[in-house]
Design a protein around this motif. Structure first.
Motif: not given
Length: 743
Positions: A563-565, A577-580, A621-624, A628-630
């Motif tokens: 996913t592009i955010t 960026r790609n976000a898992g 599944d999204y960590s920056k 961790d925004f999962s």
């Protein structure tokens, strides 16, 4: 004497054979319809109070048209006939859509498809497509500033800081989406859109890139009469709109031309719009086997960008522009020309080909707070499809195969911005974007009630970025990114429960490469490692369309990977960026009910409708960095949206359209720490429409945001410095008149 009587009866019988008598009535009520426009050859008549009309001749192709009803065209021999017109807001079994290149009644479609008609557009002020589309379940168009659109189908606008992305748009069968994946929807005036179909969810098996879906816009001429028409509208915030149009029959076809000028000062400081659009279209049946279609679109658009505000600025004065926007003349100036040629050839009753080719040019200039961008582009492309109606083992089989190719070349330069004037060049590139795909689809009637669909496309795309100048001393030269060829399948079943209802299920795939604006950012960096989004959608649906009642229920689950955010750096530059992956579960429900349909009474129509959208989307599944925004809610997506409508039409021609929309709170950042409050919008339009001989007249007035809500119709997501908010107009009024003359 006997011979004379025989001759008399013979002459009378000859006269009867050459006479076609028609009685037109409402399919639901059976009551006769008065003032139906009936055209045979070049003769036009209107039905009387008994719904009657007659023509001399036989074997005539006759068309029927009446506001509020589906148009109809049939060939009649001599004799007496009864014709029933179908209300165009009812009976899903009679509504035909062309989604997935399959022209079938909506009850037979194995996909989530919604139509937006002229009647939907005319319920509002007709200055933009926003309100008309937003009354449909699962569809949302945002307007961050006047003429700055962002389309969200099932939450697909996450990666769109500006413009339309992740959705494929066609206009009169021409790919209106550029080969780099962006769509300048604001180049079109609403008069350039007669009707629309929206495919919700991944549709790559037929339409190529775009996980959000596809939108087909239509305004091709089907000239049925010679007519001159004009509209004028005025409203608050300096709004004015003028349109002049002409339709002219030419043989069995004809041409249509229109010019529209729309201007407004805007609700906020530095939010004016000035747009002129000219459209010329032609429809020419060459023979029973061939048809030619032509389109020319010239659009000149200028609009100012007030910019987003933080919470303190919003509370102080929502009408102010972002500091720096005025001094730097933050705005967009865009001139575009599109020319297309379409050709339909029928090899036989069972086999045909439809091909459309196009050329376009685009001159784009965008002074912004941080820089000044100039682009000059040229593009071309084509779309062709073959359709064959056959049989397999005694069962009906429809085969569809075709291809689409687009190529775009752009000279792009980024300058410094000194008080709204382009300063020294920072970097300059020659850009090329291309995309193409082959598609195939088979539709097999396994039984009289069960339809099986299998679709497949093979896709390729890429970019070339040839850096000519880099003032920072960075490397110059050619860099390329070619995305791996991808095969996108779709499989679906539709089961007809009875003549009035059906169920369907589908599994469809989609993909969406990053656009050049996401790879090549405003500060000059190139993010060539950005991956394409890939999604798989699982969906089931139920439709019921019987007489006065329509119901549609849809549930789906979209699993989206890579996913592009968006995020914004400390200089205010939007980056990607790609976000898992994300999990997107949704429910859509639509209901339309005719409380009263009485063609012979004072109240002709009393219709109610509602559309609910439930979007329960989360980051899977999204960590920056350390965050961790999962499990967080997907940014920019309201979990609940409910639209309710009331439409009333009377026999004297007075009408009333009432719309209420509730939108739930919206998370504005990935951390889910900032939300836009829930809001309720009420729009109202009323007017009087009448046909007076060869003249058509309509006078109307309306109000938007009747409750005077404070809200944003499109926010900036993950904004640096808390600049999330793009305040929408407060309560505002408008009014206008439409005049048409048939000659």
């Amino acid at each position: 004497m006997k011979k004379a009587i025989t001759l008399l009866f013979f002459l009378i019988s000859l006269g009867l054979k050459a006479q076609i008598q028609l009685k037109i009535s409402d399919q639901i009520t059976g009551l006769p319809l008065e003032n139906v426009r009936v055209k045979a050859d070049k003769t036009i008549q209107r039905t009387n109070a008994s719904g009657m009309v007659a023509f001399a001749g036989e074997n005539l192709k006759i068309s029927f048209a009446l506001e509020g009803y589906e148009t109809l065209e049939k060939t009649f021999s001599s004799g007496e006939f009864e014709v029933q017109l179908i209300p165009n807001v009812l009976n899903l079994s009679s509504v035909t859509v062309t989604a997935f290149e399959s022209e079938r009644p909506l009850l037979e479609q194995s996909a989530a498809v919604v139509t937006v008609s002229e009647r939907d557009f005319s319920r509002f002020n007709e200055i933009s497509p926003v309100n008309a589309f937003n009354q449909k379940a699962g569809v949302r168009i945002e307007e961050r500033a006047p003429a700055s659109y962002r389309v969200s189908i099932r939450g697909s606008s996450l990666r769109s800081p500006f413009g339309v992305r992740n959705v494929k748009v066609y206009w009169n069968e021409v790919p209106f989406t550029s080969p780099d994946g962006t769509t300048a929807l604001n180049l079109l005036d609403l008069s350039n859109i007669r009707t629309s179909e929206v495919v919700k969810g991944p549709s790559g098996s037929i339409y190529g890139a775009g996980n959000g879906g596809a939108i087909s816009l239509y305004s091709q001429p089907n000239v049925a009469e010679n007519r001159i028409s004009t509209d004028f509208l005025t409203g608050d915030f300096g709004l004015s709109r003028f349109r002049l149009g002409i339709s002219q029959q030419v043989g069995e076809g004809g041409i249509e031309a229109s010019f529209v000028s729309q201007k407004s000062d805007g609700y906020r400081e530095h939010s004016a719009v000035d747009r002129q659009v000219f459209q010329l279209g032609g429809f020419f049946p060459v023979s029973e086997k061939q048809e030619i279609r032509t389109q020319l679109l010239i659009s000149d658009l200028d609009y100012q960008i007030p910019g987003a505000l933080n919470a303190d600025q919003l509370a102080e004065d929502p009408t102010q522009a972002r500091p720096g926007s005025v001094n730097q003349n933050s705005s967009i100036s865009q001139q575009s020309v599109l020319l297309s040629l379409g050709h339909l050839y029928r090899f036989s009753e069972k086999t045909s080909n439809n091909t459309t080719i196009y050329l376009n040019t685009n001159n784009f200039e965008n002074p912004f707070i941080l820089d000044y961008k100039k682009e000059l582009g040229f593009g071309y492309g084509l779309r062709t499809k073959f359709t064959h109606e056959g049989r397999l083992g005694g069962k009906a089989l429809r085969l569809i195969a075709g291809a689409e190719y687009q190529n775009g070349i752009t000279d792009a330069q980024n300058f410094g911005n000194r008080n709204g004037v382009a300063d020294t060049v920072r970097f300059a590139d020659k850009l090329r974007a291309y995309q193409g795909f082959l598609f195939q689809q088979a539709e097999l009637n396994l039984t009289e009630k069960l339809l099986f669909t299998l679709g497949l496309s093979e896709n390729f795309s890429g970019y070339e970025i040839d850096r000519q100048i880099d003032a920072t001393g960075g490397p110059t030269g050619l860099q390329t990114r070619t995305f791996d060829p991808i095969v996108v399948p779709r499989v679906a079943l539709n089961y007809r429960l009875n003549p009035f209802s059906s169920v369907y299920g589908s599994i469809s795939s989609g993909f969406s490469p990053p656009t050049i604006d996401e790879v090549r950012t405003n500060e000059g960096s190139l993010n060539l490692d950005l991956e394409a989004e890939k999604g798989v959608n699982y969906e089931i649906g139920y439709r019921l369309g019987k007489e006065k009642f329509n119901l549609e229920l849809i549930a789906y689950y979209l699993k989206l990977d890579e996913t592009i955010t968006t995020f914004t750096n400390e200089n205010g530059v939007v980056l990607f960026r790609n976000a898992g992956s994300t999990d997107q579960k949704g429910i859509e429900a639509s209901l339309d009910y005719a409380i009263l349909r009485n063609a012979d009474g004072f109240i002709k129509d009393f219709l109610i409708g509602t559309a609910y959208t439930g979007q329960f989307f989360t980051f899977a599944d999204y960590s920056k960095g350390a965050n961790d925004f999962s499990g967080n809610d997907l940014t920019g997506v309201p979990p609940h949206n409910l639209v309710s409508r009331i439409d009333l039409r009377t026999r004297p021609g007075i009408y009333l359209n009432f719309t209420h929309q509730f939108t739930d709170e919206i998370p504005l950042n990935d951390a889910n720490t900032v939300y836009q409050d829930a809001f309720q919008l009420v729009n109202l339009r009323m007017g009087w429409v009448k046909s007076l001989g060869n003249f058509d007249l309509e006078v109307f007035a309306g109000v938007d945001n009747l409750l005077d809500e404070a809200y944003s119709l499109g926010n900036d997501l993950n904004a640096f410095g808390g600049r999330f908010y793009q305040p929408a107009p407060t309560r505002n009024w408008y009014g206008g008149v439409k005049v048409g003359w048939r000659y």
